[in-house]
Every structure is written in C-alpha cells, then in structure tokens.
Design an enzyme around this catalytic site. Structure first.
Site: not given
Ligand code: PSU
Ligand code: MN
Length: 317
Positions: A28, A163
C-alpha cells in the site's frame, strides 16, 4: 484478471509475472505518505520491494497518480509519494471515483490497495497494520472501511495485527460478523502490531505458508467472496515494551479526543503522535514488522502459485 479496466495501469514487470503465474505481492501507499516520516518512508518502501524480490516474488506498490490506478510503481514514483507525504489525499473506496475523474493523486489504504490489487489480478498483499473499530465507536461509529473490504474482496492481507489505537476486541467481533477468517501465523493470539500480545484469540493458528495458501485456495475454490486476514507477530527482537507503547497510545487517543480530531484524519494523527511519543523506537519496530510481513507474504504467494502449477500439470496428464 480485468485487463480492460480503462483506469488501471499495471507495471509491465507485474503484468508479465501475473501472466506467467509467478508470485506477486501488493503493497500500500498510505503507509508511505501517512504512516511514516520522510525519508524513512521512502527507504522502507524501496527495501520492502527488495525483500519481496529476494524472497522470489514480484512487488507491486499500489497508488493513484494523476487519476490513474497504478499496480506497480517506479522508484521515482515512490520517492514522489514519500516526499509529498500527508499532502496527498488518503484514498478510501468512496474517494476512487472523484480522484480518477479529476485526475488527482491518492494514497491507497488497505481498502483501496485491495480493490486495485484485485482489479490487477493480485491476490496477496503485505502491510503493517489494518484499520478497524476505533475505541469509542459505539458513539462515533468510526469503523474503518478496511473491515468491509476484507468482507468483499478476495485478497489475502498479511499484517502484524492492528494497533491498540483501535478497540481490538470489537474489531475481531466485526470481522466475525462479516465472515472474515483471521489466521495467526505460528500463534493463537492476535498480535497487536508493536506487541506480540493482545490477550485475544485468532480464529485459526497456522504454522506454514503452505497451510495458509491451502486455506486461501479453498476459499477461492468454493467461490466464497471476501478476503482473509493473516496476522504475523512482530519478531521478538523488535517488539516493544507493552507498558511504554500502551501509555503512548492512551495519551494519543486522549489528545485526539480533546482536539476533536475525527474521520479520515484520526488514524494518521494517532500514528504520528504515537511515533513522536515513543521516539525512534516505534519507527524502528514498525519498519521491521513490515519487512517481516513482506517475507511471509512472498512465501504464501509462492506456495499458492506452486499449488496452481501442480494442479495444471495434473490436469494435463
Ligand atoms: N494502521 C497502521 N498503519 C497504517 C494504517 C493503519 O498501523 O499506515 C493506514 C492503512 O493504510 C489503513 C488506514 O488502511 O490507515 C486505515 O485508515 P482508517 O482508520 O481511516 O480507515
Ligand atoms: Mn475511520
């Protein structure tokens, strides 16, 4: 494989690998632009690609550039993404149409990386951590689109769990409701990204890439929709002290609430704040767990393409 998607560009190396039935691993770009600071983000992104190659697979970093869905980036494009960082729009499923029609850039999250990987015919995707159900979601309804995408799109996502900025228990409940299998590689316990422990159980423990590839093949073979979540604990040597990391996370979550940070901003805010509060340690752990996931993803992809070849040979006999 949908080669007629007029919005999609597949890097020639990636296309050739897919056509030859070689293992390909997607990566990603939000982890580059929003997940880590420059220049470590670019260095990590290039190293992950190198590790995937050394493990015998072909990497395909996924992003949106000038309104084009890209499966596979050049090193220059990775540098561009890393430098622009949080200025690039974080692109979820709802953003794809507008970004492409306007010809804009977008950093792909787990959700959009799965979507574009699937369009390109890539079935395996390595990352750090996924999004999930946020703490307090019973009030905010903040549930990452990543969980819905896992329910829809047939891509196996290899990560280090999630996390503890999230409510991990509710995240597992949601995945159960949506029918997403959660596999622990060599463990019965859901790993919590920086930490190997969450106190929660995965659905199935699997100990080899072959076992995981066989499960993914069964899911495909019976025509079930949806993906699979493979959780790979951070190597012991890089795991963080639970007290240190949980203290930083609790503080970051409290600050986000005080400052009224919401929506797509909250995850990048928490990631950056936790990294600041723990100094360089958490960044070093983060980088190592991504490398570890890239290695496992390559091995699973290789086991899967190996099985497909064996079946073909058996059919021809
Ligand atoms: N959690 C992490 N590192 C990340 C992300 C999440 O530990 O880089 C990023 C990923 O791209 C994940 C996104 O898909 O954040 C999720 O965002 P949201 O919570 O807004 O859906
Ligand atoms: Mn959200």
């Amino acid at each position: 494989m949908n080669c007629r998607n007029e919005y999609l560009d597949i890097l020639p190396e990636v296309r050739e690998a897919l056509e030859a039935g070689k293992p390909v691993v997607a990566l990603e770009s939000t982890i580059i632009s929003h997940g880590m600071p420059y220049p470590q983000n670019v260095e990590t992104a290039l190293n992950v690609e190198k590790i995937i190659r050394e493990s015998g697979a072909v990497p395909a970093t996924i992003a949106i550039i000038g309104g084009r869905l890209k499966a596979g980036l050049s090193p220059e494009e990775i540098e561009y993404f890393g430098k622009k960082g949080r200025q690039i729009a974080k692109a979820s499923r709802r953003d794809l149409a507008a970004l492409c029609s306007r010809g804009e850039d977008g950093a792909t999250t787990v959700t959009t990386t799965m979507i574009i990987a699937h369009m390109a015919g890539i079935q395996f995707f390595a990352t750090g951590g996924i999004g999930g159900v946020h703490r307090g979601a019973e009030k905010t309804m903040d549930i990452s689109a990543d969980l819905e995408e896992l329910a829809h799109t047939p891509v196996a996502v290899i990560c280090a769990g999630a996390k503890a900025i999230l409510d991990l228990g509710l995240t597992l409940e949601y995945l159960e409701t949506r029918g997403v299998p959660v596999i622990g590689f060599g463990t019965e316990e859901l790993p919590a990204f920086y930490s190997r422990h969450s106190g929660l159980r995965v659905d199935y423990r699997m100990d080899t890439p072959e076992e995981i590839a066989a499960a993914f093949r069964a899911q495909r073979g019976m025509g079930l929709q949806g993906g699979m979540l493979i959780t790979n604990p951070i190597p012991e040597a890089y795991a963080m002290d639970d007290g240190v990391i949980n203290g930083a996370i609790d503080q970051a979550v409290a600050e986000a609430e005080e400052q009224g940070i919401r929506g797509k901003e909250i995850t990048p805010f928490l990631l950056a704040r936790v990294a600041e509060l723990t100094g360089g340690d958490s960044l070093a752990s983060n980088i190592q767990l991504v490398y570890n996931n890239a290695r496992l993803a390559s091995r699973i992809a290789a086991a899967y393409t190996g099985m497909a070849k064996e079946e073909k040979t058996a059919e021809q006999k």
